[in-house]
Design a protein around this motif. Structure first.
Motif, short mmCIF file in Angstrom:
data_model
loop_
_atom_site.label_atom_id
_atom_site.label_comp_id
_atom_site.label_asym_id
_atom_site.label_seq_id
_atom_site.Cartn_x
_atom_site.Cartn_y
_atom_site.Cartn_z
N PRO A 1 0.81 -1.23 0.00
CA PRO A 1 0.00 0.00 0.00
C PRO A 1 0.84 1.27 0.00
O PRO A 1 0.36 2.33 -0.42
CB PRO A 1 -0.84 -0.12 1.27
N GLU A 2 2.08 1.19 0.41
CA GLU A 2 2.94 2.37 0.38
C GLU A 2 3.30 2.78 -1.04
O GLU A 2 3.74 3.90 -1.28
CB GLU A 2 4.22 2.12 1.19
N LEU A 3 3.10 1.88 -2.00
CA LEU A 3 3.39 2.19 -3.40
C LEU A 3 2.18 2.73 -4.16
O LEU A 3 2.30 3.08 -5.33
CB LEU A 3 3.91 0.94 -4.12
N GLU A 4 1.00 2.76 -3.51
CA GLU A 4 -0.19 3.30 -4.16
C GLU A 4 0.11 4.68 -4.75
O GLU A 4 0.70 5.53 -4.09
CB GLU A 4 -1.34 3.44 -3.16
N GLY A 5 -0.28 4.88 -5.98
CA GLY A 5 -0.08 6.18 -6.62
C GLY A 5 1.29 6.34 -7.26
O GLY A 5 1.55 7.36 -7.89
N ASP A 6 2.16 5.35 -7.15
CA ASP A 6 3.48 5.42 -7.78
C ASP A 6 3.30 5.36 -9.29
O ASP A 6 2.80 4.39 -9.84
CB ASP A 6 4.34 4.25 -7.29
N VAL B 1 3.60 0.73 -13.99
CA VAL B 1 2.90 0.63 -15.27
C VAL B 1 1.95 -0.57 -15.28
O VAL B 1 0.82 -0.46 -15.75
CB VAL B 1 3.91 0.56 -16.44
N ALA B 2 2.39 -1.71 -14.76
CA ALA B 2 1.56 -2.91 -14.78
C ALA B 2 0.28 -2.71 -13.97
O ALA B 2 -0.79 -3.16 -14.37
CB ALA B 2 2.35 -4.11 -14.25
N VAL B 3 0.38 -2.02 -12.85
CA VAL B 3 -0.80 -1.76 -12.01
C VAL B 3 -1.74 -0.80 -12.73
O VAL B 3 -2.96 -1.02 -12.77
CB VAL B 3 -0.39 -1.19 -10.63
N LYS B 4 -1.20 0.22 -13.34
CA LYS B 4 -2.02 1.18 -14.08
C LYS B 4 -2.75 0.49 -15.24
O LYS B 4 -3.94 0.71 -15.46
CB LYS B 4 -1.16 2.32 -14.62
N GLU B 5 -2.05 -0.39 -15.96
CA GLU B 5 -2.66 -1.11 -17.08
C GLU B 5 -3.76 -2.05 -16.58
O GLU B 5 -4.82 -2.17 -17.20
CB GLU B 5 -1.59 -1.90 -17.85
N TRP B 6 -3.54 -2.73 -15.47
CA TRP B 6 -4.53 -3.62 -14.85
C TRP B 6 -5.79 -2.83 -14.53
O TRP B 6 -6.90 -3.21 -14.89
CB TRP B 6 -3.90 -4.24 -13.62
N ARG B 7 -5.63 -1.69 -13.88
CA ARG B 7 -6.79 -0.87 -13.52
C ARG B 7 -7.49 -0.32 -14.76
O ARG B 7 -8.72 -0.29 -14.82
CB ARG B 7 -6.34 0.26 -12.60
N THR B 8 -6.73 0.10 -15.74
CA THR B 8 -7.30 0.66 -16.97
C THR B 8 -8.14 -0.38 -17.71
O THR B 8 -9.24 -0.09 -18.17
CB THR B 8 -6.18 1.20 -17.88
N GLN B 9 -7.62 -1.60 -17.81
CA GLN B 9 -8.37 -2.65 -18.50
C GLN B 9 -9.65 -3.00 -17.75
O GLN B 9 -10.69 -3.24 -18.37
CB GLN B 9 -7.50 -3.88 -18.71
N VAL C 1 -8.32 -3.16 -4.45
CA VAL C 1 -9.29 -3.14 -3.36
C VAL C 1 -9.85 -1.73 -3.14
O VAL C 1 -11.06 -1.54 -3.01
CB VAL C 1 -8.68 -3.70 -2.05
N SER C 2 -9.00 -0.75 -3.11
CA SER C 2 -9.46 0.60 -2.75
C SER C 2 -9.71 1.51 -3.95
O SER C 2 -10.13 2.65 -3.77
CB SER C 2 -8.44 1.27 -1.82
N SER C 3 -9.51 1.01 -5.17
CA SER C 3 -9.65 1.91 -6.32
C SER C 3 -11.01 1.83 -7.02
O SER C 3 -11.30 2.64 -7.88
CB SER C 3 -8.51 1.66 -7.33
N GLY C 4 -11.84 0.86 -6.66
CA GLY C 4 -13.23 0.86 -7.08
C GLY C 4 -13.56 0.31 -8.45
O GLY C 4 -14.69 0.49 -8.92
N GLU C 5 -12.67 -0.41 -9.10
CA GLU C 5 -12.97 -0.92 -10.45
C GLU C 5 -14.10 -1.94 -10.47
O GLU C 5 -14.73 -2.11 -11.51
CB GLU C 5 -11.72 -1.56 -11.08
#
Length: 174
Positions: A48-53, A57-65, A95-99
């Motif tokens: 969770p300390e990396l949230e918003g980093d 890129v992989a996390v951003k792509e996961w959320r975007t898809q 969990v906390s981003s609401g997708e």
């Protein structure tokens, strides 16, 4: 055209669940596109300390898809009566981003065992419902003896399994 994002809970390319995801994509009726998410292995361990980093890129792509999808379909094996760690890790990132808020979602478990991975299935359903996914009862399926129902080429060999999977796709097409 509605898009269903399909995710295998296994990292093995020839796993039954990965082959099943590809078979499901081939069953999609007109008006539904099944897009297979292949980035689960690239997701870093959740912290969770990396949230918003912005470098994740992989996390951003996961959320975007997930955000772009009209529905989501999971196929997971069962490891030690639970969800594989890589799949749980992927879910922890959102969990906390609401997708999953009110997103139509299907949960399928497939296993060579006679219970069809029912414990992993129940665990995944519970986790996704906490995340506010919309999981109709008709979109939950345990497939026992999967090795006898899909061949090495990824072709379904069991008509009742094929019918159940087509029904799940229709349920997600609401």
């Amino acid at each position: 055209m509605k898009t269903i994002l399909a995710i295998s809970g296994s990292l093995r390319l020839q796993s039954s669940n990965t082959r099943l995801v590809h078979a499901i994509a081939g069953l999609a009726p007109p008006g539904i596109k099944v897009k297979i998410y292949n980035g689960i292995a690239q997701l870093p361990h959740f912290n969770p300390e990396l949230e918003g980093d912005l470098d994740l890129v992989a996390v951003k792509e996961w959320r975007t898809q997930l955000q772009a999808a009209d529905g989501v379909l999971f196929c997971t094996p069962e490891y030690a009566h639970g969800v594989p760690g890589t799949l749980k890790n992927a879910l922890d990132w959102i969990v906390s981003s609401g997708e999953f808020m009110d997103k139509p979602t299907a949960v399928i478990s497939a296993s060579p065992s006679p219970d069809g991975g029912d414990k992993a299935n129940a665990s995944l359903v519970q986790t996704l419902r906490v995340m506010m996914a919309d999981i109709p009862e008709e979109a939950i399926l345990c497939i026992p003896a999967i090795s006898a129902k899909i061949n090495a080429e990824g072709d379904l060999t069991d008509i009742s399994t094929e019918k159940a999977l087509r029904s799940i796709l229709q349920t997600l097409d609401l």
